[in-house]
Design a protein around this motif. Structure first.
Motif, PDB file in Angstrom:
ATOM      1  N   VAL A  75       0.785  -1.184  -0.003  1.00 36.45           N
ATOM      2  CA  VAL A  75       0.234  -0.065  -0.042  1.00 36.45           C
ATOM      3  C   VAL A  75       0.712   1.071   0.110  1.00 36.45           C
ATOM      4  CG1 VAL A  75      -1.709   1.348   1.227  1.00 36.45           C
ATOM      5  CG2 VAL A  75      -1.809  -1.032   1.077  1.00 36.45           C
ATOM      6  N   VAL A  76       0.594   2.134  -1.152  1.00 34.24           N
ATOM      7  CA  VAL A  76       1.332   3.386  -1.132  1.00 34.24           C
ATOM      8  C   VAL A  76       0.458   4.498  -0.693  1.00 34.24           C
ATOM      9  CG1 VAL A  76       2.765   4.943  -2.616  1.00 34.24           C
ATOM     10  CG2 VAL A  76       2.971   2.412  -2.716  1.00 34.24           C
ATOM     11  N   VAL A  77       0.741   5.271   0.280  1.00 28.76           N
ATOM     12  CA  VAL A  77      -0.361   6.273   0.703  1.00 28.76           C
ATOM     13  C   VAL A  77       0.384   7.640   0.014  1.00 28.76           C
ATOM     14  CG1 VAL A  77      -1.099   7.391   2.642  1.00 28.76           C
ATOM     15  CG2 VAL A  77      -0.585   5.127   2.909  1.00 28.76           C
ATOM     16  N   GLY A  78      -0.291   8.203  -0.851  1.00 26.27           N
ATOM     17  CA  GLY A  78       0.086   9.180  -1.658  1.00 26.27           C
ATOM     18  C   GLY A  78       0.286   8.534  -3.160  1.00 26.27           C
ATOM     19  N   ALA A  79      -0.109   9.328  -4.049  1.00 26.55           N
ATOM     20  CA  ALA A  79      -0.141   8.907  -5.480  1.00 26.55           C
ATOM     21  C   ALA A  79       0.406  10.099  -6.313  1.00 26.55           C
ATOM     22  CB  ALA A  79      -1.649   8.428  -6.077  1.00 26.55           C
ATOM     23  N   GLY A  80       1.152  11.056  -5.825  1.00 25.46           N
ATOM     24  CA  GLY A  80       1.695  12.162  -6.595  1.00 25.46           C
ATOM     25  C   GLY A  80       3.271  11.706  -7.147  1.00 25.46           C
ATOM     26  N   PRO A  81       3.952  12.643  -7.776  1.00 25.10           N
ATOM     27  CA  PRO A  81       5.095  12.261  -8.341  1.00 25.10           C
ATOM     28  C   PRO A  81       6.040  11.317  -7.813  1.00 25.10           C
ATOM     29  CG  PRO A  81       5.025  14.774  -8.019  1.00 25.10           C
ATOM     30  CD  PRO A  81       3.783  14.092  -7.794  1.00 25.10           C
TER      31      PRO A  81
END
Length: 656
Positions: free
Chosen positions: A9-15
């Protein structure tokens, strides 16, 4: 495929998250055998790729402070990553396909916004794009990265906010989501939220209370695109504290954003045509001058071979010393010499007519001398006749020091002349030595994380010299606005819409008049009264005041900790999330060390890495960190038992 799927799980989907995914795709052929599925969940209420900061839904007036050719999300020949280098297009190279100047980069779909598409078709490498164009680029990089993932690796986007993470260090992690009853179950959790807001500190709360009491306006530090400026009235006198990029954006929104326009005059100046809806903006800061303009030219000579005086060997030598290190005393002279090398390398190679000796002779002497030694000063004075071609950090750092003006009008004239000279210089390739210094600044920045991670810098030095002076100095020299923004600022100043306050600005309140006050020693005895105060800078890091619900919950439950540096002379609480410097694992106080299943990257952490995207051919520290974490993640998941089995192995991204 056999075996249970591995789950991240990656929290944050920005660059930053996109950069990590790109490195996962690049390293998977070596480190992931494909015998089981890998499911990656992205959790972010904002679109994957751009994220919140670079989302398309913001004013088209807001621009980047980098030229299109200086923005990339891809590794290149300069990258010292352990994994494979996978070059890709810079923003400028990607945009060129829409005007037919370059082949298509698959997957390629023209942006739906006609204004963005029109900008892309006209964009050149030396243009400063709008943030919405960067949003389109980041969206494409994300979709391109998905296409590079091997079979069996899937990505799902959850358009919501993560609120909590629980789970033992040796077992599955449960990530709870706002508005969902069932948590996500993961083997590893990566926190990549990027730049975060924070609730106002004590000083800002006091000013907010004053504003409420007197019916005035107060804006605490905020991201410009999110700021609500609607309550500021036409003609209202407003204090702006800060003269950096946030200030430039706020001024743009309060002038052009309210219907004003700029017009080129026959004499070559720029004139501002007010709409009548603008407030009057009084602006000041510690330095009292706006950030230096970004250069708008390329090197005229060969690229300087960097690092030279502040590289891995220099850091090794510093770490081999006994006792604590001080940045200004022990490290800065090497940093300054490195920056100076970049400056003079370009001057001697591109403008030899302005030098009085050969580069070979100068470099041989330069290499063996100390930056602040008398012999170095004599060398530079003899080899560089014009003082305008010499690098003087102290003069650059505090241009108003020691100056006092008889009236506020005298200060306005002085600062308009100062800004005009700066813009002219940064747009004149005859002064391309400034770009050589800028490239060396980036090289220096890239070497600092290892020194900081060593823990050898004294606590007070980290607080006052690294997080304080150096960060501000770097931003002042290297992270300024495009030149056209400063030309607009000059026009606004001549129109009386913007007025400069000076250096060392002191903000106060006057209960009798119900106004905010500003005074500066630059204009002794002069005080400005205003009915609004805007803190024109970004929120600083603060775990105890963060607006991010997940970090707030983890901090309150003692599952992560703030970086605290302490020695006999000082205790420094940075507000940054403490992580292991080797692999970014979150320091968990209850475990007495790194959590084996939780990783944090980017802005909120004490890794102090730079932006998630970078200038090409600068060996970006963020790319190195992304690569190291991606490789560690793949290695860990290849051996860690997982708790969930997913049968859908189609390579795709879905919105939940």
């Amino acid at each position: 495929m056999t075996g249970a799927a591995a789950v991240v799980v990656v929290v944050g989907a920005g660059p930053r998250a996109t950069g990590l995914l790109e490195r996962v795709a690049a390293n998977a052929p070596e480190l992931w055998d494909g015998s089981r599925a890998l499911r990656i969940h992205l959790v972010d209420p904002h679109p994957p790729g751009p994220g919140r900061i670079w989302r398309a839904e913001q004013s088209g007036l807001l621009r980047m402070n980098s030229m299109a050719e200086d923005v990339t999300m891809f590794t290149d020949e300069s990258s010292t990553v352990e994994g494979p280098v996978r070059p890709g297009p810079s923003l400028a190279q990607w945009a060129a396909q829409f005007s037919g100047r370059a082949p298509r980069h698959a997957p390629c779909t023209a942006p739906a916004d006609p204004e963005v598409l029109a900008e892309l078709r006209a964009l050149t490498g030396s243009d400063f794009p709008t943030r919405r164009v960067q949003s389109a680029y980041l969206d494409w990089v994300f979709r391109w990265t998905l296409a590079q993932l091997p079979p069996g690796v899937t990505v799902e986007w959850h358009r919501t906010t993560a609120t909590a993470v629980t789970g033992p260090p040796d077992g599955p992690q449960l990530v709870r989501l706002a508005g969902r009853t069932e948590p996500l179950t993961a083997d590893l959790v990566v926190l990549a939220q990027g730049h975060l807001g924070s609730r106002p500190g004590a000083g800002h709360r006091a000013h907010a209370a004053f504003a409420r009491r007197h019916g005035r306006f107060h804006l605490a530090p905020e991201f410009s695109a999110d700021a609500d400026l609607s309550e500021l009235r036409p003609g209202e006198h407003v204090l702006l504290r800060g003269l950096g990029l946030a200030f430039v954006d706020l001024v743009t929104l309060l002038t052009e954003g309210r219907g004003g326009a700029f017009r080129d005059e026959p004499d070559g100046t720029l004139r501002y045509l007010p709409s009548g809806r603008e407030p009057v903006l009084h602006a000041g800061s510690r330095r009292g001058v706006p950030y230096h303009s970004k250069t708008r030219y390329r090197l005229q000579g060969p690229r300087p071979p960097l690092p030279r005086h502040f590289g891995p060997e220099a850091v090794d030598a510093l770490l081999a010393r006994g006792g604590p290190l001080l940045l200004r005393r022990d490290v800065w002279p090497l940093m300054a010499k490195e920056i100076g090398y970049g400056h003079y390398h370009e001057l001697f190679h591109a403008h030899p007519g302005r030098t009085a000796m050969s580069w070979t002779g100068f470099a041989a002497a330069y290499d063996r001398l100390d930056w602040y030694g008398g012999a170095m000063a004599a060398l530079v004075d003899g080899a560089v006749p014009d003082p305008a071609d010499r690098l003087d950090f102290e003069a650059l750092d505090r241009p108003l020091d020691g100056l006092a003006f008889a009236s506020a009008e005298d200060l306005q004239e002085h600062l308009r002349a100062h800004v005009a000279r700066d813009v002219d210089r940064r747009e004149d390739r005859e002064f391309s030595a400034d770009l050589g210094a800028f490239l060396a600044l980036l090289s220096v920045y890239g070497q600092l994380p290892r020194l900081v991670a060593s823990g050898r810098l004294a606590a007070r030095s980290v607080a006052e010299e690294l997080d304080g002076w150096w960060h501000g100095f770097f931003s002042f020299l290297a992270s300024g606005p495009p030149g056209f923004r400063l030309r607009q600022l000059l026009a606004l100043s001549r129109a009386g819409v913007v007025r400069f306050l000076g250096a060392g600005v002191r903000i106060g309140t006057d209960e009798r008049t119900g106004t905010f006050t500003a005074a500066s020693p630059t204009v002794p005895g002069h005080t400005v009264h205003a009915t609004a105060l805007v803190e024109a800078y970004l929120p600083g890091p603060s775990l105890d005041r963060t607006e991010d619900p997940l970090l707030r919950e983890l901090y309150r439950s003692d599952a992560l900790t703030e970086e605290v540096l302490a020695d006999a002379g000082h205790v420094h609480r940075s507000g940054l999330l403490a992580v292991s410097p080797a692999d970014g694992r979150v320091i968990d106080p209850s475990l007495g060390g790194p959590h084996p299943r939780r990783i944090a990257l980017g802005a909120p952490t004490n890794s102090r890495s730079v932006a998630a995207f970078s200038r090409p051919r600068t060996d970006a520290p963020a790319f190195r960190q992304n690569d190291a974490v991606a490789r560690a993640l793949l290695r860990a998941l290849s051996t860690t038992p997982v708790s969930c089995d997913f049968s859908d192995n189609e390579k795709r991204v879905s919105t939940i």
